[in-house]
Write a protein that holds these residues in place. Structure first.
Motif, short mmCIF file in Angstrom:
data_model
loop_
_atom_site.label_atom_id
_atom_site.label_comp_id
_atom_site.label_asym_id
_atom_site.label_seq_id
_atom_site.Cartn_x
_atom_site.Cartn_y
_atom_site.Cartn_z
N ASP A 123 -3.67 13.49 0.75
CA ASP A 123 -3.18 12.59 -0.29
C ASP A 123 -2.98 11.16 0.22
O ASP A 123 -2.65 10.26 -0.54
N THR A 124 -3.20 10.96 1.52
CA THR A 124 -3.00 9.64 2.13
C THR A 124 -4.20 9.34 3.03
O THR A 124 -4.67 10.21 3.75
N ILE A 125 -4.65 8.07 2.97
CA ILE A 125 -5.71 7.66 3.89
C ILE A 125 -5.25 6.45 4.69
O ILE A 125 -4.54 5.59 4.20
N VAL A 126 -5.63 6.46 5.96
CA VAL A 126 -5.45 5.32 6.85
C VAL A 126 -6.82 4.65 6.90
O VAL A 126 -7.81 5.28 7.27
N LEU A 127 -6.86 3.40 6.50
CA LEU A 127 -8.14 2.72 6.30
C LEU A 127 -8.32 1.57 7.29
O LEU A 127 -7.40 0.78 7.52
N CYS A 128 -9.52 1.49 7.88
CA CYS A 128 -9.84 0.44 8.83
C CYS A 128 -11.35 0.22 8.84
O CYS A 128 -12.09 0.99 8.25
N GLY A 129 -11.81 -0.83 9.51
CA GLY A 129 -13.24 -1.07 9.64
C GLY A 129 -13.67 -2.48 9.31
O GLY A 129 -12.88 -3.42 9.35
N ILE A 130 -14.93 -2.62 8.95
CA ILE A 130 -15.55 -3.92 8.69
C ILE A 130 -16.34 -3.83 7.38
O ILE A 130 -17.03 -2.85 7.16
N ALA A 131 -16.27 -4.79 6.56
CA ALA A 131 -15.49 -6.01 6.53
C ALA A 131 -14.30 -5.82 5.61
O ALA A 131 -14.40 -5.16 4.58
N THR A 132 -13.19 -6.44 6.00
CA THR A 132 -11.93 -6.28 5.29
C THR A 132 -12.10 -6.43 3.78
O THR A 132 -11.64 -5.60 3.01
N ASN A 133 -12.74 -7.52 3.37
CA ASN A 133 -12.81 -7.86 1.95
C ASN A 133 -14.04 -7.30 1.25
O ASN A 133 -14.22 -7.55 0.05
N ILE A 134 -14.84 -6.53 1.94
CA ILE A 134 -16.03 -5.96 1.29
C ILE A 134 -15.90 -4.44 1.31
O ILE A 134 -15.37 -3.86 0.38
N GLY A 135 -16.40 -3.79 2.35
CA GLY A 135 -16.38 -2.33 2.39
C GLY A 135 -14.99 -1.74 2.41
O GLY A 135 -14.72 -0.73 1.75
N VAL A 136 -14.08 -2.34 3.18
CA VAL A 136 -12.72 -1.79 3.27
C VAL A 136 -11.99 -1.99 1.94
O VAL A 136 -11.40 -1.06 1.40
N GLU A 137 -12.03 -3.20 1.40
CA GLU A 137 -11.32 -3.47 0.15
C GLU A 137 -11.89 -2.66 -1.02
O GLU A 137 -11.13 -2.12 -1.83
N THR A 138 -13.20 -2.57 -1.12
CA THR A 138 -13.78 -1.79 -2.22
C THR A 138 -13.38 -0.33 -2.12
O THR A 138 -13.00 0.29 -3.11
N THR A 139 -13.42 0.23 -0.92
CA THR A 139 -12.99 1.61 -0.72
C THR A 139 -11.51 1.76 -1.07
O THR A 139 -11.10 2.74 -1.70
N ALA A 140 -10.70 0.78 -0.69
CA ALA A 140 -9.26 0.82 -1.00
C ALA A 140 -9.02 0.80 -2.50
O ALA A 140 -8.17 1.54 -3.02
N ARG A 141 -9.75 -0.02 -3.21
CA ARG A 141 -9.59 -0.07 -4.68
C ARG A 141 -10.02 1.25 -5.31
O ARG A 141 -9.36 1.75 -6.23
N GLU A 142 -11.09 1.83 -4.80
CA GLU A 142 -11.53 3.13 -5.32
C GLU A 142 -10.50 4.22 -5.01
O GLU A 142 -10.23 5.07 -5.86
N ALA A 143 -9.92 4.20 -3.83
CA ALA A 143 -8.90 5.17 -3.45
C ALA A 143 -7.65 5.01 -4.32
O ALA A 143 -7.05 5.99 -4.76
N TYR A 144 -7.28 3.79 -4.59
CA TYR A 144 -6.13 3.49 -5.45
C TYR A 144 -6.34 4.09 -6.83
O TYR A 144 -5.44 4.72 -7.40
#
Length: 190
Positions: A123-144
């Protein structure tokens, strides 16, 4: 608020640490530093029998990727080296890692990531990688949008510019999760 990471219900999701991307200039962190911190996180998660997800972007012919009409200059053609999508060796990919190949910015759309997380009661993800505002942010928005709790490892990600990285960390991530450093996450694992 004190951070506690329940390893049984938390996954580490590492975005695009692949040979064709880590060679880019990162800011504010060098991509080599991001790789080192992500490798440390993966090692600690594995030591605690946590679920490690390694995401990379790839395409055989480019036809499965998005091609929007944009105001920005078009992306480079698909003349990429054969090892473009290979994970960097520092990650030390293990048989227990779940590998995800994406064909656009986010790691959820068109992949089995959500299914694999839910099957493991994550139920929780720890997110990291490249690029913050592209792949990481898009994945974060999808997870949200899928109701995952999120922890963003601020020093284990970098943008293509410091402005882009800082914007995401200042304005987007605080609205959808918690921001911590590699050290804070490692020390919080239970």
């Amino acid at each position: 608020m004190e951070l506690k990471v329940n390893i049984a219900s938390t996954a580490l999701v590492v975005i695009d640490l692949q040979k064709g991307i880590v060679g880019l200039q990162g800011a504010p962190y060098a991509t080599s530093d991001v790789v080192s911190r992500c490798a440390e996180l993966a090692k600690v998660f594995r030591e605690h029998e946590g679920f490690v997800v390694l995401v990379h972007v790839g395409s055989r012919d480019g036809k499965d990727m998005l091609h929007p009409i944009t105001d920005a200059a078009p992306q480079a053609p698909m003349n990429r080296p054969a090892d473009f999508a290979d994970f960097v060796t520092e990650l030390q990919v293990q048989p227990t890692d779940h590998l995800v190949t994406k064909h656009q910015w986010g790691a959820f759309f068109g992949t089995d990531l959500d299914l694999q997380l839910r099957r493991r009661s994550i139920d929780t993800i720890v997110l990291c990688g490249i690029a913050t505002n592209i792949g990481v942010e898009t994945t974060a928005r999808e997870a949200y949008q899928r109701q995952y709790q999120q922890i963003f490892v601020s020093d284990a990600m970098t943008g293509l510019s410091e402005i882009e990285h800082d914007h995401t960390l200042r304005y987007i991530f605080p609205r959808i999760g918690r921001i911590r450093t590699t050290e804070q996450v490692v020390n919080a694992i239970e």
